[in-house]
Motif scaffolding. Sequence first.
Motif, PDB file in Angstrom:
ATOM      1  N   TRP A  59      21.095   9.897  -9.877  1.00 43.82           N
ATOM      2  CA  TRP A  59      20.788  10.764 -11.010  1.00 43.82           C
ATOM      3  C   TRP A  59      21.790  10.518 -12.143  1.00 43.82           C
ATOM      4  CZ3 TRP A  59      19.801  16.698 -10.193  1.00 43.82           C
ATOM      5  CH2 TRP A  59      19.270  17.259 -11.349  1.00 43.82           C
ATOM      6  N   GLY A  60      23.027  10.243 -11.789  1.00 45.24           N
ATOM      7  CA  GLY A  60      24.040   9.948 -12.803  1.00 45.24           C
ATOM      8  C   GLY A  60      23.688   8.714 -13.608  1.00 45.24           C
ATOM      9  N   LEU A  61      23.104   7.722 -12.958  1.00 50.01           N
ATOM     10  CA  LEU A  61      22.653   6.522 -13.668  1.00 50.01           C
ATOM     11  C   LEU A  61      21.533   6.879 -14.645  1.00 50.01           C
ATOM     12  CD1 LEU A  61      23.114   3.458 -13.812  1.00 50.01           C
ATOM     13  CD2 LEU A  61      21.336   3.214 -12.078  1.00 50.01           C
ATOM     14  N   GLY A  62      20.608   7.713 -14.194  1.00 49.64           N
ATOM     15  CA  GLY A  62      19.545   8.173 -15.088  1.00 49.64           C
ATOM     16  C   GLY A  62      20.091   8.962 -16.266  1.00 49.64           C
ATOM     17  N   LEU A  63      21.067   9.812 -16.015  1.00 52.27           N
ATOM     18  CA  LEU A  63      21.697  10.590 -17.079  1.00 52.27           C
ATOM     19  C   LEU A  63      22.426   9.671 -18.064  1.00 52.27           C
ATOM     20  CD1 LEU A  63      22.304  13.451 -18.166  1.00 52.27           C
ATOM     21  CD2 LEU A  63      24.335  13.448 -16.713  1.00 52.27           C
ATOM     22  N   PHE A  64      23.050   8.633 -17.540  1.00 50.49           N
ATOM     23  CA  PHE A  64      23.740   7.662 -18.386  1.00 50.49           C
ATOM     24  C   PHE A  64      22.758   6.970 -19.335  1.00 50.49           C
ATOM     25  CE2 PHE A  64      24.913   3.170 -18.973  1.00 50.49           C
ATOM     26  CZ  PHE A  64      26.061   3.333 -19.729  1.00 50.49           C
ATOM     27  N   PHE A  65      21.625   6.501 -18.807  1.00 51.99           N
ATOM     28  CA  PHE A  65      20.639   5.828 -19.652  1.00 51.99           C
ATOM     29  C   PHE A  65      19.983   6.794 -20.637  1.00 51.99           C
ATOM     30  CE2 PHE A  65      20.675   2.509 -16.282  1.00 51.99           C
ATOM     31  CZ  PHE A  65      21.142   1.496 -17.094  1.00 51.99           C
ATOM     32  N   HIS A  66      19.782   8.030 -20.211  1.00 52.63           N
ATOM     33  CA  HIS A  66      19.286   9.051 -21.131  1.00 52.63           C
ATOM     34  C   HIS A  66      20.286   9.232 -22.271  1.00 52.63           C
ATOM     35  CE1 HIS A  66      17.689  13.463 -21.622  1.00 52.63           C
ATOM     36  NE2 HIS A  66      17.537  12.743 -22.715  1.00 52.63           N
ATOM     37  N   GLY A  67      21.565   9.279 -21.944  1.00 56.89           N
ATOM     38  CA  GLY A  67      22.606   9.405 -22.959  1.00 56.89           C
ATOM     39  C   GLY A  67      22.635   8.221 -23.913  1.00 56.89           C
ATOM     40  N   LEU A  68      22.448   7.014 -23.379  1.00 59.17           N
ATOM     41  CA  LEU A  68      22.376   5.841 -24.257  1.00 59.17           C
ATOM     42  C   LEU A  68      21.219   5.957 -25.238  1.00 59.17           C
ATOM     43  CD1 LEU A  68      23.075   2.706 -22.010  1.00 59.17           C
ATOM     44  CD2 LEU A  68      24.474   3.614 -23.858  1.00 59.17           C
ATOM     45  N   ALA A  69      20.068   6.384 -24.724  1.00 57.15           N
ATOM     46  CA  ALA A  69      18.899   6.511 -25.591  1.00 57.15           C
ATOM     47  C   ALA A  69      19.118   7.560 -26.676  1.00 57.15           C
ATOM     48  CB  ALA A  69      17.670   6.872 -24.757  1.00 57.15           C
ATOM     49  N   VAL A  70      19.822   8.622 -26.347  1.00 57.51           N
ATOM     50  CA  VAL A  70      20.028   9.706 -27.312  1.00 57.51           C
ATOM     51  C   VAL A  70      21.187   9.410 -28.251  1.00 57.51           C
ATOM     52  CG1 VAL A  70      20.749  12.124 -27.514  1.00 57.51           C
ATOM     53  CG2 VAL A  70      19.006  11.481 -25.858  1.00 57.51           C
ATOM     54  N   TRP A  71      22.292   8.946 -27.735  1.00 50.93           N
ATOM     55  CA  TRP A  71      23.508   8.829 -28.535  1.00 50.93           C
ATOM     56  C   TRP A  71      23.686   7.457 -29.174  1.00 50.93           C
ATOM     57  CZ3 TRP A  71      25.537  13.380 -29.533  1.00 50.93           C
ATOM     58  CH2 TRP A  71      25.307  14.417 -28.641  1.00 50.93           C
ATOM     59  N   ALA A  72      23.299   6.383 -28.490  1.00 52.70           N
ATOM     60  CA  ALA A  72      23.549   5.049 -29.047  1.00 52.70           C
ATOM     61  C   ALA A  72      22.343   4.466 -29.767  1.00 52.70           C
ATOM     62  CB  ALA A  72      23.980   4.102 -27.928  1.00 52.70           C
ATOM     63  N   PHE A  73      21.154   4.650 -29.211  1.00 58.42           N
ATOM     64  CA  PHE A  73      19.972   3.998 -29.753  1.00 58.42           C
ATOM     65  C   PHE A  73      18.997   4.974 -30.406  1.00 58.42           C
ATOM     66  CE2 PHE A  73      21.318   1.260 -26.176  1.00 58.42           C
ATOM     67  CZ  PHE A  73      21.693   0.160 -26.933  1.00 58.42           C
ATOM     68  N   ALA A  74      19.464   6.125 -30.804  1.00 58.43           N
ATOM     69  CA  ALA A  74      18.591   7.137 -31.411  1.00 58.43           C
ATOM     70  C   ALA A  74      18.057   6.665 -32.756  1.00 58.43           C
ATOM     71  CB  ALA A  74      19.358   8.442 -31.598  1.00 58.43           C
ATOM     72  N   PRO A  75      16.812   7.025 -33.077  1.00 59.09           N
ATOM     73  CA  PRO A  75      16.290   6.697 -34.411  1.00 59.09           C
ATOM     74  C   PRO A  75      17.181   7.320 -35.481  1.00 59.09           C
ATOM     75  CG  PRO A  75      14.536   7.513 -33.001  1.00 59.09           C
ATOM     76  CD  PRO A  75      15.832   7.708 -32.256  1.00 59.09           C
ATOM     77  N   GLY A  76      17.581   6.530 -36.428  1.00 58.74           N
ATOM     78  CA  GLY A  76      18.458   7.016 -37.486  1.00 58.74           C
ATOM     79  C   GLY A  76      19.925   6.991 -37.115  1.00 58.74           C
ATOM     80  N   GLY A  77      20.237   6.578 -35.886  1.00 59.43           N
ATOM     81  CA  GLY A  77      21.626   6.496 -35.452  1.00 59.43           C
ATOM     82  C   GLY A  77      22.323   5.293 -36.068  1.00 59.43           C
ATOM     83  N   SER A  78      23.617   5.245 -35.940  1.00 58.34           N
ATOM     84  CA  SER A  78      24.375   4.173 -36.589  1.00 58.34           C
ATOM     85  C   SER A  78      24.035   2.807 -36.001  1.00 58.34           C
ATOM     86  CB  SER A  78      25.868   4.455 -36.490  1.00 58.34           C
ATOM     87  OG  SER A  78      26.266   4.520 -35.131  1.00 58.34           O
ATOM     88  N   LEU A  79      23.960   2.685 -34.679  1.00 57.95           N
ATOM     89  CA  LEU A  79      23.633   1.403 -34.072  1.00 57.95           C
ATOM     90  C   LEU A  79      22.212   1.004 -34.428  1.00 57.95           C
ATOM     91  CD1 LEU A  79      24.326  -0.978 -32.266  1.00 57.95           C
ATOM     92  CD2 LEU A  79      23.614   0.383 -30.309  1.00 57.95           C
ATOM     93  N   MET A  80      21.290   1.933 -34.283  1.00 55.09           N
ATOM     94  CA  MET A  80      19.896   1.646 -34.610  1.00 55.09           C
ATOM     95  C   MET A  80      19.758   1.321 -36.096  1.00 55.09           C
ATOM     96  SD  MET A  80      16.839   1.256 -33.549  1.00 55.09           S
ATOM     97  CE  MET A  80      16.170   2.204 -32.221  1.00 55.09           C
ATOM     98  N   GLY A  81      20.446   2.033 -36.937  1.00 52.59           N
ATOM     99  CA  GLY A  81      20.398   1.778 -38.377  1.00 52.59           C
ATOM    100  C   GLY A  81      20.898   0.385 -38.726  1.00 52.59           C
ATOM    101  N   ARG A  82      21.978  -0.035 -38.078  1.00 54.18           N
ATOM    102  CA  ARG A  82      22.500  -1.385 -38.319  1.00 54.18           C
ATOM    103  C   ARG A  82      21.514  -2.450 -37.854  1.00 54.18           C
ATOM    104  NH1 ARG A  82      27.334   0.838 -36.142  1.00 54.18           N
ATOM    105  NH2 ARG A  82      27.021  -0.394 -34.258  1.00 54.18           N
TER     106      ARG A  82
END
Length: 99
Positions: A59-82
């Motif tokens: 479950w921790g692995l799933g939570l980690f990937f959920h966090g990546l999707a929300v915090w790193a690759f979110a639409p309008g996010g800094s990484l996604m924007g770049r």
Amino acid sequence: MNTTSRPDSQRLDRLAHRRARAKLGWFIHAAVYVAVNAGLVALSLGSGRHWAVYPLLGWGLGLFFHGLAVWAFAPGGSLMGRMVERERTRLQAAGTDPW
């Protein structure tokens, strides 16, 4: 009144709400993870076995990937924007219409 800024403002507002809901969803997911796994650890220790590590890791692995999707690759996010800006620059440099 500037009519061109209104759609941009509404689009920005929708994006802000979408990202806030995604972050709230992750916080709820993390809270449920902690609560459920605390109970599983208590049951595991009470039975004298250490099986609770498996749901924690899975479950921790799933939570980690959920966090990546929300915090790193979110639409309008800094990484996604770049990444979007980089692709836009490449397409403009190629001078081709992708459609």
